[in-house]
Design a protein around this motif. Sequence first.
Motif, short mmCIF file in Angstrom:
data_model
loop_
_atom_site.label_atom_id
_atom_site.label_comp_id
_atom_site.label_asym_id
_atom_site.label_seq_id
_atom_site.Cartn_x
_atom_site.Cartn_y
_atom_site.Cartn_z
N TYR A 38 -43.94 8.70 74.45
CA TYR A 38 -44.17 7.30 74.08
C TYR A 38 -44.37 6.48 75.36
CZ TYR A 38 -42.13 8.90 69.67
OH TYR A 38 -41.87 9.59 68.51
N TYR A 86 -44.77 2.62 76.85
CA TYR A 86 -44.65 1.18 76.69
C TYR A 86 -45.54 0.50 77.72
CZ TYR A 86 -42.45 -3.42 77.65
OH TYR A 86 -42.21 -4.75 77.89
N GLN A 100 -37.45 10.09 72.30
CA GLN A 100 -37.48 9.66 70.90
C GLN A 100 -36.42 8.62 70.58
OE1 GLN A 100 -36.65 12.76 72.20
NE2 GLN A 100 -36.29 14.09 70.45
N HIS A 101 -35.45 8.43 71.48
CA HIS A 101 -34.42 7.41 71.27
C HIS A 101 -34.58 6.21 72.20
CE1 HIS A 101 -31.76 10.86 69.59
NE2 HIS A 101 -32.49 10.30 68.64
N PHE A 103 -37.09 3.93 72.21
CA PHE A 103 -37.57 2.75 71.47
C PHE A 103 -37.23 2.80 69.99
CE2 PHE A 103 -41.01 3.79 74.68
CZ PHE A 103 -40.57 2.88 75.64
N HIS A 104 -36.80 3.96 69.49
CA HIS A 104 -36.60 4.12 68.05
C HIS A 104 -35.29 4.87 67.79
CE1 HIS A 104 -41.04 4.39 68.85
NE2 HIS A 104 -41.03 3.39 68.00
N ALA A 105 -34.78 4.72 66.58
CA ALA A 105 -33.65 5.52 66.11
C ALA A 105 -34.18 6.59 65.17
CB ALA A 105 -32.64 4.63 65.38
N ASP A 106 -33.40 7.66 65.00
CA ASP A 106 -33.72 8.67 64.00
C ASP A 106 -32.43 9.24 63.44
OD1 ASP A 106 -32.74 10.54 65.82
OD2 ASP A 106 -34.71 11.23 66.46
N SER A 117 -31.00 3.96 68.99
CA SER A 117 -32.06 3.63 69.94
C SER A 117 -31.51 2.80 71.08
CB SER A 117 -33.17 2.84 69.23
OG SER A 117 -34.11 2.35 70.17
N ASP A 157 -33.48 0.69 72.39
CA ASP A 157 -34.27 -0.54 72.25
C ASP A 157 -34.72 -1.03 73.63
OD1 ASP A 157 -34.18 -0.68 69.48
OD2 ASP A 157 -32.28 -1.77 69.47
N HIS A 174 -37.63 -1.29 74.89
CA HIS A 174 -38.77 -2.21 74.88
C HIS A 174 -38.31 -3.65 74.71
CE1 HIS A 174 -37.71 -1.14 70.81
NE2 HIS A 174 -38.57 -1.99 70.28
N SER A 230 -40.01 12.70 75.07
CA SER A 230 -39.10 13.24 74.06
C SER A 230 -38.57 14.60 74.47
CB SER A 230 -39.83 13.38 72.71
OG SER A 230 -40.22 12.12 72.22
#
Length: 444
Positions: free
Chosen positions: A23, A25, A47-48, A50-53, A58, A60, A62, A83
């Motif tokens: 990813y 930014y 994968q963590h 900018f996002h949670a899964d 995350s 966060d 960004h 990732s």
Amino acid sequence: MHSKIIAVEKFHSTILDNDRTIYIYLPSGYEQFADVRYPVLYMQDGQHTFHADERGGSWDLHLAADRLIEEKKIRPIIIVAVSHITDARISEYMHPLPGGEEVFGTKCHGEEYEQFLIQEVKPYIDEQFRTLKGPADTAVMGSSAGGLVSYNLGFRRPDIFGKVGALCPYFVRVEPTGEERWLSKRYKERPPIDIWIDVGEAEGYTVMEKHVRSAVDDMLEAGFEPGRNLWYYYVPGSGHTQKDWADRVHAPLLMFFGEIGQPVKAELAGPDRIGLSGLSARLNPIVTYDSGFVATDLNASYEIGDPSVLGVSPDGKLAPLREGTTTLTYRNGELASTLTVRVVPDLSATVNVSVHVEVPDDTPDVDILYAGIEIPKIGSNLYGGTFPVPRNMAFFFRISRGMGKDEADRDGNEVPMRFFKAKEGLALYYRVENWIDAKGDRQP
């Protein structure tokens, strides 16, 4: 103008022979100002970033970058979030070390992962985006095992990564027997890097402050200068989660790409008791700056109310001299904070903590639960025992049967984290209502 995140899926590594998502930014204004080049931050566990899964929250990052850039506290930056591959994460984040393969039962591919970042990821990013390519404008950061590999990357390849962020780096694996196994080389030289390193107070055995502080002491002995090319933060009340890292990631961003500003607040944390024998202790003078930056002062100035009771060195180490009580005042310019400490004859290094956990009837049969520490099964629907735990060690956790098998509320929703700090006579009794991986909700 807004920032944006681009996903490069199935990015292939010839070196590692696998694919993953990266990813990227891009800050606000990247597309409008075509002649501008940007410093780059490479992140582990992308994968963590900018996002949670389902496997974690995350950072966060960004949002933190957007805010700091908009407030003109840091330069606009590009963030490259690489990732991990779940089954290969530990293997790729561990550099070879004698006996290292025995710890996790897998080969250490940290050197190959290092080559992957330097020979495959970075050239791709430098070709596709307008980057500043030198080490002074290239940072690498991660947490836990991702913090460990970032630490190793900085010390091994300062020609590439001139700035390093190691949040609660996983330096040591603590076995259930209490055996401690170092997972990294202890570097004794000072490469030309700037490094941020931290650890939370409530990480339990996962990452212990004494191990991280030992690595910091190595860096000080090697010639790193606190407040110039080394910043450390021992974070009160912080655990080992993405939320904890999100709460403080602004600090390394300010260190790497901005100005930390001027001190505006001082807080002296530390024990209220210390023994003439037994447990050793250290103070934690925390300084907050007008930019929002926060860190522990590694070369502090103290005033002692009664120097015959207790001594303290600039690095915060306490030296008890006789029984009694005294004040300790930390000073940073016009700022000050005071702590009262009592010296007693003896303070044991460990205390006995009683923990019992009651679980639902349909809980899958497992021998061990995790409740900050490993808890064995002792009866039907009951786990528990009494355990020696380092005095004042703190734990921030959810009761769990394993990865992705945490406790939940009656309706199957995530529950708040639990917390305890080890002290004499502590007895804990927990009741689990449900499990996050259970099928269906509990009936009232």
